[in-house]
Design an enzyme around this catalytic site. Structure first.
Site, mmCIF file in Angstrom:
data_model
loop_
_atom_site.group_PDB
_atom_site.id
_atom_site.type_symbol
_atom_site.label_atom_id
_atom_site.label_comp_id
_atom_site.label_asym_id
_atom_site.label_seq_id
_atom_site.Cartn_x
_atom_site.Cartn_y
_atom_site.Cartn_z
ATOM 1 N N LYS A 183 0.816 -1.200 0.000
ATOM 2 C CA LYS A 183 0.000 0.000 0.000
ATOM 3 C C LYS A 183 0.854 1.257 0.000
ATOM 4 O O LYS A 183 0.369 2.352 -0.241
ATOM 5 C CB LYS A 183 -0.891 0.028 1.259
ATOM 6 N N GLY A 184 2.123 1.101 0.306
ATOM 7 C CA GLY A 184 2.991 2.245 0.592
ATOM 8 C C GLY A 184 3.130 3.262 -0.524
ATOM 9 O O GLY A 184 3.369 4.440 -0.275
ATOM 10 N N GLU A 207 7.531 2.737 -5.985
ATOM 11 C CA GLU A 207 7.546 2.213 -4.611
ATOM 12 C C GLU A 207 7.810 3.357 -3.639
ATOM 13 O O GLU A 207 8.360 4.401 -4.015
ATOM 14 C CB GLU A 207 8.618 1.112 -4.558
ATOM 15 N N ASP A 208 7.383 3.170 -2.400
ATOM 16 C CA ASP A 208 7.592 4.217 -1.392
ATOM 17 C C ASP A 208 9.065 4.386 -1.039
ATOM 18 O O ASP A 208 9.578 5.500 -0.994
ATOM 19 C CB ASP A 208 6.744 3.952 -0.125
ATOM 20 N N ASP A 224 14.883 0.166 0.752
ATOM 21 C CA ASP A 224 15.550 0.046 2.054
ATOM 22 C C ASP A 224 16.631 -1.041 1.934
ATOM 23 O O ASP A 224 17.689 -0.777 1.365
ATOM 24 C CB ASP A 224 14.466 -0.261 3.097
ATOM 25 N N LYS A 229 17.102 4.646 1.173
ATOM 26 C CA LYS A 229 17.915 4.535 2.396
ATOM 27 C C LYS A 229 19.124 3.670 2.059
ATOM 28 O O LYS A 229 19.144 2.477 2.396
ATOM 29 C CB LYS A 229 17.098 3.794 3.467
ATOM 30 N N PHE A 282 13.448 5.370 10.892
ATOM 31 C CA PHE A 282 12.135 4.849 10.511
ATOM 32 C C PHE A 282 11.190 6.012 10.257
ATOM 33 O O PHE A 282 10.942 6.830 11.139
ATOM 34 C CB PHE A 282 11.562 3.919 11.585
ATOM 35 N N ARG A 290 -0.294 6.748 7.149
ATOM 36 C CA ARG A 290 -0.099 6.814 5.692
ATOM 37 C C ARG A 290 -0.657 8.116 5.130
ATOM 38 O O ARG A 290 -0.238 8.595 4.092
ATOM 39 C CB ARG A 290 -0.824 5.656 4.989
HETATM 40 P P1 5GP Z 1 13.073 -3.361 1.507
HETATM 41 O O1 5GP Z 1 13.809 -3.539 2.804
HETATM 42 O O2 5GP Z 1 12.652 -4.685 0.963
HETATM 43 O O3 5GP Z 1 13.869 -2.539 0.524
HETATM 44 O O4 5GP Z 1 11.791 -2.507 1.845
HETATM 45 C C1 5GP Z 1 10.545 -3.123 1.934
HETATM 46 C C2 5GP Z 1 9.501 -2.276 2.577
HETATM 47 O O5 5GP Z 1 9.890 -1.955 3.918
HETATM 48 C C3 5GP Z 1 9.204 -0.933 1.973
HETATM 49 O O6 5GP Z 1 8.399 -1.012 0.832
HETATM 50 C C4 5GP Z 1 8.434 -0.308 3.126
HETATM 51 O O7 5GP Z 1 7.101 -0.760 3.099
HETATM 52 C C5 5GP Z 1 9.143 -0.872 4.336
HETATM 53 N N1 5GP Z 1 10.046 0.140 4.933
HETATM 54 C C6 5GP Z 1 11.374 0.242 4.836
HETATM 55 N N2 5GP Z 1 11.832 1.305 5.521
HETATM 56 C C7 5GP Z 1 10.738 1.899 6.056
HETATM 57 C C8 5GP Z 1 10.533 3.063 6.876
HETATM 58 O O8 5GP Z 1 11.450 3.819 7.272
HETATM 59 N N3 5GP Z 1 9.239 3.348 7.202
HETATM 60 C C9 5GP Z 1 8.173 2.578 6.814
HETATM 61 N N4 5GP Z 1 6.970 2.954 7.207
HETATM 62 N N5 5GP Z 1 8.333 1.490 6.033
HETATM 63 C C10 5GP Z 1 9.598 1.158 5.676
HETATM 64 MG MG MG Z 2 6.205 -1.169 0.924
#
Ligand code: 5GP
Ligand code: MG
Length: 186
Positions: free
Chosen positions: A48-49, A105-106, A109, A138, A159, A172
């Site tokens: 949903k992000g 994507e939001d 990370d 990030k 975060f 959100r």
């Molecule tokens: P990945 O670690 O696979 O790159 O990130 C996957 C998901 O982790 C992102 O799409 C997001 O939903 C969540 N995420 C990562 N960092 C943050 C953060 O700082 N805040 C929030 N709310 N979600 C995060």
């Molecule tokens: Mg996400």
């Protein structure tokens, strides 16, 4: 009702104004990159992000486009993604060979989610051209060799919530990106 909802925010990292300006700038980059292509453009939002970012971005990019959404989730703790991804809602389109696919994507990370998704779209949907657009990046937390092609903001390892990003499904709807107070999750 919690009438002091925004007290969870330690500090605003990206204001509404800054986001608006950056979305317009990357929209121009996206237009320049895809404008001369013969292939169709598909914006693929990850729920949903991405929903708030996707809505603003698709209006800002002045090119013909189709949109699709997928909902993914990963095993393990909510704040840290693992490499094991589950599709909660899949793609309607089967064959993506004729599309320039832009994943929206939001945040990038660890990279586990999108590293898995890029491979999946090539393997199962025959995608040939895939690029990544995120609101946030990030880089300090990266575990997979993947990077953002069109990105709005690089942020420190904190975060964050708002503009689509949640904490336990709340926040959100905040119109900016802010750092969540540590006392909320420590
Ligand atoms: P990945 O670690 O696979 O790159 O990130 C996957 C998901 O982790 C992102 O799409 C997001 O939903 C969540 N995420 C990562 N960092 C943050 C953060 O700082 N805040 C929030 N709310 N979600 C995060
Ligand atoms: Mg996400």
């Amino acid at each position: 009702m919690d009438h002091n909802y925004e007290k969870a925010v330690e500090r605003i990292l990206c204001s509404e104004e800054q986001i608006k300006k950056r979305v317009a700038e990357i929209a121009r980059e996206i237009e320049n990159y895809y404008g001369a292509s013969d292939k169709k453009l598909l914006l693929l939002g990850i729920l949903k992000g991405s929903v708030v970012f996707m809505a603003d971005l698709m209006k800002a990019v002045r090119l013909p486009m189709e949109v699709e959404f997928m909902r993914l989730s990963s095993y393990g703790k909510s704040a840290v993604s693992s490499g094991e991804i589950v599709i909660k809602a899949g793609l309607e389109k089967k064959d993506l060979a004729d599309y320039n696919v832009l994943i929206v994507e939001d945040i990038l990370d660890t990279g586990n989610t999108l590293f898995w998704l890029v491979d999946y779209l090539k393997r199962e949907h025959n995608a040939k051209d895939i690029k990544i657009c995120t609101l946030l990046d990030k880089p300090d937390r990266r575990e997979k060799p993947i990077s953002v092609d069109f990105g709005c903001f690089t942020i420190p390892d904190e975060f964050v919530i708002g503009y689509g990003l949640d904490f336990n499904e709340l926040y959100r709807d905040l119109p900016y990106v802010g750092i969540l107070k540590r006392e909320y999750y420590e």
